[in-house]
Design an enzyme around this catalytic site. Structure first.
Site, PDB file in Angstrom:
ATOM      1  N   ASN A  13      11.902  -3.380  10.699  1.00  0.00           N
ATOM      2  CA  ASN A  13      10.696  -3.033   9.947  1.00  0.00           C
ATOM      3  C   ASN A  13       9.773  -4.253  10.071  1.00  0.00           C
ATOM      4  O   ASN A  13      10.070  -5.312   9.512  1.00  0.00           O
ATOM      5  CB  ASN A  13      11.086  -2.801   8.498  1.00  0.00           C
ATOM      6  CG  ASN A  13      10.192  -1.843   7.738  1.00  0.00           C
ATOM      7  OD1 ASN A  13      10.374  -1.669   6.551  1.00  0.00           O
ATOM      8  ND2 ASN A  13       9.233  -1.195   8.376  1.00  0.00           N
ATOM      9  N   ASN A  67      -0.237  -0.278   4.442  1.00  0.00           N
ATOM     10  CA  ASN A  67       0.444   0.501   5.469  1.00  0.00           C
ATOM     11  C   ASN A  67      -0.280   0.352   6.800  1.00  0.00           C
ATOM     12  O   ASN A  67      -1.420  -0.122   6.859  1.00  0.00           O
ATOM     13  CB  ASN A  67       0.474   1.980   5.082  1.00  0.00           C
ATOM     14  CG  ASN A  67       1.631   2.330   4.170  1.00  0.00           C
ATOM     15  OD1 ASN A  67       2.693   1.710   4.225  1.00  0.00           O
ATOM     16  ND2 ASN A  67       1.441   3.332   3.327  1.00  0.00           N
ATOM     17  N   CYS A  76       6.945  -2.092  -0.743  1.00  0.00           N
ATOM     18  CA  CYS A  76       7.711  -2.126   0.502  1.00  0.00           C
ATOM     19  C   CYS A  76       8.839  -3.130   0.331  1.00  0.00           C
ATOM     20  O   CYS A  76       8.580  -4.329   0.184  1.00  0.00           O
ATOM     21  CB  CYS A  76       6.805  -2.518   1.668  1.00  0.00           C
ATOM     22  SG  CYS A  76       7.671  -2.670   3.239  1.00  0.00           S
ATOM     23  N   GLY A  77      10.083  -2.656   0.343  1.00  0.00           N
ATOM     24  CA  GLY A  77      11.225  -3.524   0.090  1.00  0.00           C
ATOM     25  C   GLY A  77      11.455  -4.547   1.196  1.00  0.00           C
ATOM     26  O   GLY A  77      11.630  -5.746   0.937  1.00  0.00           O
ATOM     27  N   ASN A  78      11.465  -4.095   2.452  1.00  0.00           N
ATOM     28  CA  ASN A  78      11.636  -5.034   3.555  1.00  0.00           C
ATOM     29  C   ASN A  78      10.443  -5.976   3.665  1.00  0.00           C
ATOM     30  O   ASN A  78      10.600  -7.155   4.006  1.00  0.00           O
ATOM     31  CB  ASN A  78      11.831  -4.283   4.874  1.00  0.00           C
ATOM     32  CG  ASN A  78      13.212  -3.684   5.003  1.00  0.00           C
ATOM     33  OD1 ASN A  78      14.181  -4.206   4.462  1.00  0.00           O
ATOM     34  ND2 ASN A  78      13.314  -2.575   5.718  1.00  0.00           N
ATOM     35  N   ARG A 191       5.565   7.573   5.249  1.00  0.00           N
ATOM     36  CA  ARG A 191       4.157   7.917   5.104  1.00  0.00           C
ATOM     37  C   ARG A 191       3.340   6.624   5.280  1.00  0.00           C
ATOM     38  O   ARG A 191       3.810   5.527   4.997  1.00  0.00           O
ATOM     39  CB  ARG A 191       3.870   8.532   3.724  1.00  0.00           C
ATOM     40  CG  ARG A 191       4.070   7.585   2.565  1.00  0.00           C
ATOM     41  CD  ARG A 191       3.588   8.169   1.255  1.00  0.00           C
ATOM     42  NE  ARG A 191       3.657   7.136   0.211  1.00  0.00           N
ATOM     43  CZ  ARG A 191       3.212   7.296  -1.022  1.00  0.00           C
ATOM     44  NH1 ARG A 191       2.665   8.448  -1.390  1.00  0.00           N
ATOM     45  NH2 ARG A 191       3.304   6.321  -1.903  1.00  0.00           N
ATOM     46  N   CYS A 200      13.685   1.072   6.324  1.00  0.00           N
ATOM     47  CA  CYS A 200      12.807   1.183   5.150  1.00  0.00           C
ATOM     48  C   CYS A 200      13.584   0.679   3.942  1.00  0.00           C
ATOM     49  O   CYS A 200      14.582   1.292   3.541  1.00  0.00           O
ATOM     50  CB  CYS A 200      12.357   2.626   4.943  1.00  0.00           C
ATOM     51  SG  CYS A 200      11.395   2.875   3.429  1.00  0.00           S
ATOM     52  N   GLY A 201      13.144  -0.425   3.351  1.00  0.00           N
ATOM     53  CA  GLY A 201      13.879  -1.045   2.253  1.00  0.00           C
ATOM     54  C   GLY A 201      13.934  -0.206   0.994  1.00  0.00           C
ATOM     55  O   GLY A 201      15.002  -0.054   0.381  1.00  0.00           O
ATOM     56  N   THR A 202      12.792   0.344   0.587  1.00  0.00           N
ATOM     57  CA  THR A 202      12.805   1.196  -0.610  1.00  0.00           C
ATOM     58  C   THR A 202      13.580   2.482  -0.335  1.00  0.00           C
ATOM     59  O   THR A 202      14.192   3.052  -1.247  1.00  0.00           O
ATOM     60  CB  THR A 202      11.376   1.528  -1.081  1.00  0.00           C
ATOM     61  OG1 THR A 202      10.640   2.129  -0.005  1.00  0.00           O
ATOM     62  CG2 THR A 202      10.651   0.285  -1.585  1.00  0.00           C
TER      63      THR A 202
END
Length: 262
Positions: A13, A67, A76-78, A191, A200-202
């Protein structure tokens, strides 16, 4: 105006990061953000982050995330993990960080190049016959499948992202395969990127909590494999059903730095 950017990635990511503590970068220039994230005509990234001065005296910095389509996004976790690694590179933090993102305050630690990021508490997981839905700082639709390798993530994810009940606001879409009691494989349509991302972290966080909620696992430390690598999620569950002390763990890697004309 020329400015220095840094490229980071967390399990594939990838992000453009800019030190914006001097407030030289406009947060309203969405077309330029999208141009820079474009993989054919720009630097190429899943998103762009600005590291800014904190508004809270207890924080080390503030996170502003966009985004790839240029729009300011939900958490965004990552990206948060990569921003912590960047703050350490700048010398803003040592091995601990406190910062505020669009979904609130976050805490993080860094050890041996692994960034452990505390995510928000989750107390509402919607369970349906065909899927689950929850918000881990960003909204996530989760569908279990026999084999994620056989899923057309772009086609099926896009249809769910744009369809009922999400429509224009949309959602991220995760396809999940269980490999072991504490091990899941995930592919995600994001998205804002409007495509499958390598991680995707989340989304990984949402999958771990969702699988625990529907008793696919009884463990509170989960390993999740994404196309870009492995991440870990740990948590505790209160008697009222709230998931607390949710920690997303994994590598956050500096790729290169360069100069761009903003």
């Amino acid at each position: 105006m020329k400015c220095t950017f840094y490229k980071y990635q967390g399990t594939g990511n990838d992000f453009i990061i800019i030190d914006n503590r001097q407030q030289l970068i406009s947060k309203n220039d969405t077309k330029n953000v999208a141009r820079l994230c474009d993989r054919k005509f720009g630097i190429g990234a899943d998103g762009l982050m600005l590291l800014e001065n904190p508004e809270d005296v207890e924080d080390d910095f503030k996170m502003v995330y966009f985004n790839a389509d240029g729009n300011e996004s939900s958490m965004c976790g990552n990206g948060g993990r990569c921003l912590v690694a960047f703050a350490q590179k700048l010398g803003l933090i040592d091995d601990k960080a406190t910062f505020t993102a669009i979904d609130g305050k976050h805490y993080a630690t860094v050890k041996n190049e692994i960034v452990n990021l505390q995510m928000q508490d989750v107390n509402d997981i919607e369970v349906y016959a065909s899927h689950l839905f929850l918000n881990t700082g960003s909204p996530h639709h989760i569908s279990m499948v026999p084999d994620v390798a056989c899923v057309d993530v772009f086609k099926e994810g896009r249809a769910i992202r744009q369809g009922a009940p999400y429509f224009e606001e949309g959602t991220n879409v995760n396809f999940v395969q269980q490999l072991a009691p504490d091990f899941f494989k995930v592919r995600t349509y994001e998205r804002g990127v409007e495509d499958e991302t390598l991680s995707c972290g989340t989304g990984v966080t949402a999958v771990a909590l969702a699988m625990h909620a529907i008793k696919k696992t009884a463990l509170n430390t989960i390993k999740v494999n994404t196309p870009g690598g492995d991440l870990g999620v740990s948590f505790t569950k209160n008697t009222d059903g709230t998931y607390k002390d949710v920690i997303l763990s994994g590598p956050a890697t500096f790729v290169f730095k360069g100069e761009i004309v903003w």
